[in-house]
Design an enzyme around this catalytic site. Sequence first.
Site, mmCIF file in Angstrom:
data_model
loop_
_atom_site.group_PDB
_atom_site.id
_atom_site.type_symbol
_atom_site.label_atom_id
_atom_site.label_comp_id
_atom_site.label_asym_id
_atom_site.label_seq_id
_atom_site.Cartn_x
_atom_site.Cartn_y
_atom_site.Cartn_z
ATOM 1 N N ASP A 1 -9.895 -5.036 -6.072
ATOM 2 C CA ASP A 1 -10.583 -6.036 -5.246
ATOM 3 C C ASP A 1 -12.095 -5.937 -5.285
ATOM 4 O O ASP A 1 -12.655 -4.864 -5.420
ATOM 5 C CB ASP A 1 -10.188 -5.814 -3.775
ATOM 6 C CG ASP A 1 -8.997 -6.643 -3.423
ATOM 7 O OD1 ASP A 1 -8.714 -7.588 -4.169
ATOM 8 O OD2 ASP A 1 -8.360 -6.350 -2.407
ATOM 9 N N ASN B 1 0.823 -1.215 0.000
ATOM 10 C CA ASN B 1 0.000 0.000 0.000
ATOM 11 C C ASN B 1 0.856 1.264 0.000
ATOM 12 O O ASN B 1 0.420 2.310 -0.460
ATOM 13 C CB ASN B 1 -0.960 0.003 1.200
ATOM 14 C CG ASN B 1 -2.039 -1.059 1.051
ATOM 15 O OD1 ASN B 1 -2.127 -1.712 0.015
ATOM 16 N ND2 ASN B 1 -2.854 -1.243 2.067
ATOM 17 N N ASP C 1 -7.463 -4.743 6.706
ATOM 18 C CA ASP C 1 -6.804 -5.787 5.927
ATOM 19 C C ASP C 1 -6.434 -7.010 6.755
ATOM 20 O O ASP C 1 -6.149 -8.071 6.198
ATOM 21 C CB ASP C 1 -5.535 -5.238 5.261
ATOM 22 C CG ASP C 1 -5.861 -4.371 4.050
ATOM 23 O OD1 ASP C 1 -7.031 -4.387 3.619
ATOM 24 O OD2 ASP C 1 -4.961 -3.697 3.539
ATOM 25 N N MET D 1 -15.575 -1.286 7.676
ATOM 26 C CA MET D 1 -15.167 -0.378 6.606
ATOM 27 C C MET D 1 -15.475 -0.872 5.187
ATOM 28 O O MET D 1 -15.530 -0.082 4.262
ATOM 29 C CB MET D 1 -13.680 -0.034 6.759
ATOM 30 C CG MET D 1 -13.456 0.892 7.970
ATOM 31 S SD MET D 1 -11.750 0.995 8.543
ATOM 32 C CE MET D 1 -10.971 1.942 7.253
#
Length: 436
Positions: free
Chosen positions: A122, A24, A321, A343
Site C-alpha cells: 500500500d 492480516n 484500517d 499511525m
Amino acid sequence: MSSAFEVRGGNRLKGEIIPQGAKNEALQIISAVMLTPEKVTITNIPDIVDVNLLIELLGDAGVKINRISRDTCEFQADSIDLKYMETPEFKKKSGKLRGAVMIAGPLLARFGKAFVPKPGGDKIGRRRLDTHIIGFEKLGAQFVYDADDNYFRLEAGNGLKGTYMLLDEPSVTGTANIVMAAVMAEGFTTIYNAACEPYLQQLCKMLNRMGAKISGIGSNMLTIEGVKYLGGCEHRMLPDMIEIGSFIGLAAMTQSEITIKDAGVEHLGIIPEKFRQLGIQLEIRGNDIYIPSQETYEIQTFLDGSILTIYDNPWPGFTPDLLSIVLVVATQARGSVMIHQKMFESRLFFVDKLIDMGAQIVLCDPHRAVVIGLGRQHPLRGITMSSPDIRAGVSLLIAALSADGKSTIQNIDQIDRGYQYIDERLRKLGAEIKRV
C-alpha cells in the site's frame, strides 16, 4: 488497463453476508507453515490477491500445497529450496507482496538464513522494516543489505539465542516475525511492547499447538521458551474484522438492514462501540451482528459536550484500517467528528474525492480531518474516482453505493487485494455494481 467498478447508488440493501477470513492473519499463519516439515491444514483462507500470491510464492520455494477448496489448504514444507530465494525471480515476485517479509522469521528459525525483499504493498506512508530486522539481530542474526537488488540477507550461523527485547513500536507484522524466529531459538525470549492484536493471538495459539511454548498471549509482554522441533496442526482463521466494520458502515450509509453472520464477535474489541458512537444501532445476536435499517444516525458528543474525536491506536485501541470507513460513514450522520489518523501519513489522502461527491470535510493536515455530518440533507453525488489503497477503496465504494447517480471507481486491483468477490457479495444484497 485495469478494471473498474461501475456503481449506481441509492439502493437500500437487505440480507445476510458472511465475512471472509482475516487477510492480516492469513499472511502470518501461512508463513508459519515453513516452521515444520509436517503437514499443516488451514481453513477459512480469504481468496484474495495478496494471500494467493503468498501461497504461490511458498509453492515456488518447494512447499507442497494441496488446495482442497478455495478456503482450505494443506501445506507441507518438508523440502524447501533455499537456493530459489536467491534467484531474481523470487526477488521480483516477493518484492510485489508486502506479506513476503513474513517468511523471514520461520526460515531463520529453521534453517539459520533468510532473504527479505524491500516491501511493496500500500501507499499509506512509510512502512519500515526496522522492527523486524532489529528483532532478528537481537536474536543473533547478522544482516546485509544489498542496495543493487533492494534486498536484505539474514544469517544466523551459530543459531538464534533467546534474549530480552523492548520493541520501539508494537508492530503486528514485526512482532509476528520475531515470535516465529524465537520459537526455536535457544533459551528464553521476552518481547515487551509486543503487538497483541487478535491476529497475533491466533498465531501464538497455533504455534503452541505445533509445540511452541509461548506465554502472555493477548498481553503486550510475550515470553517464549525455545523448542527444538515444531509439528503439524490444523488452524482456522478468524473472520476479517476490517470487513465486518466495513459492512456495518455500509449498512448505515445505505439505510440497509443487514445481518453479518459468524462475525467472531468476541474478537472485535472496541469496533462495535466506535460505530455506536456514530449513532449506528447494531445488535449482537449470538455470533451475528444485526444492523437495522436506520433513517438517520447522530454522532454522539463527549460527556462535556465537546466534539467526538475518533483516533487509531495499537490493539486493544481502534484499528487504523477502519478510520477511512468511519470517516465516510460520518459524512451522512448528524453532527461532527474529528478523525485523527496517527499511525500512517497518507491514509486521509482520499477525502478530496468525498469532497467532490459533496461531503463537508475539512482536511486539517495529513493526519486530521473534521467531518461535518449533513444528516442526509444532501446525498452524495456519483463521480469517477480512483482508489489509492485497499481501505480507501472500500470506503469510496461505500460512498458510491449511498450516492445519487453513477460512480466509477478505477484502480480496483487495490480493492481486490483485500476483499474477495466483493462485487458478487454486494449484488446478492441488492447493490447495483458491475466490473467494467
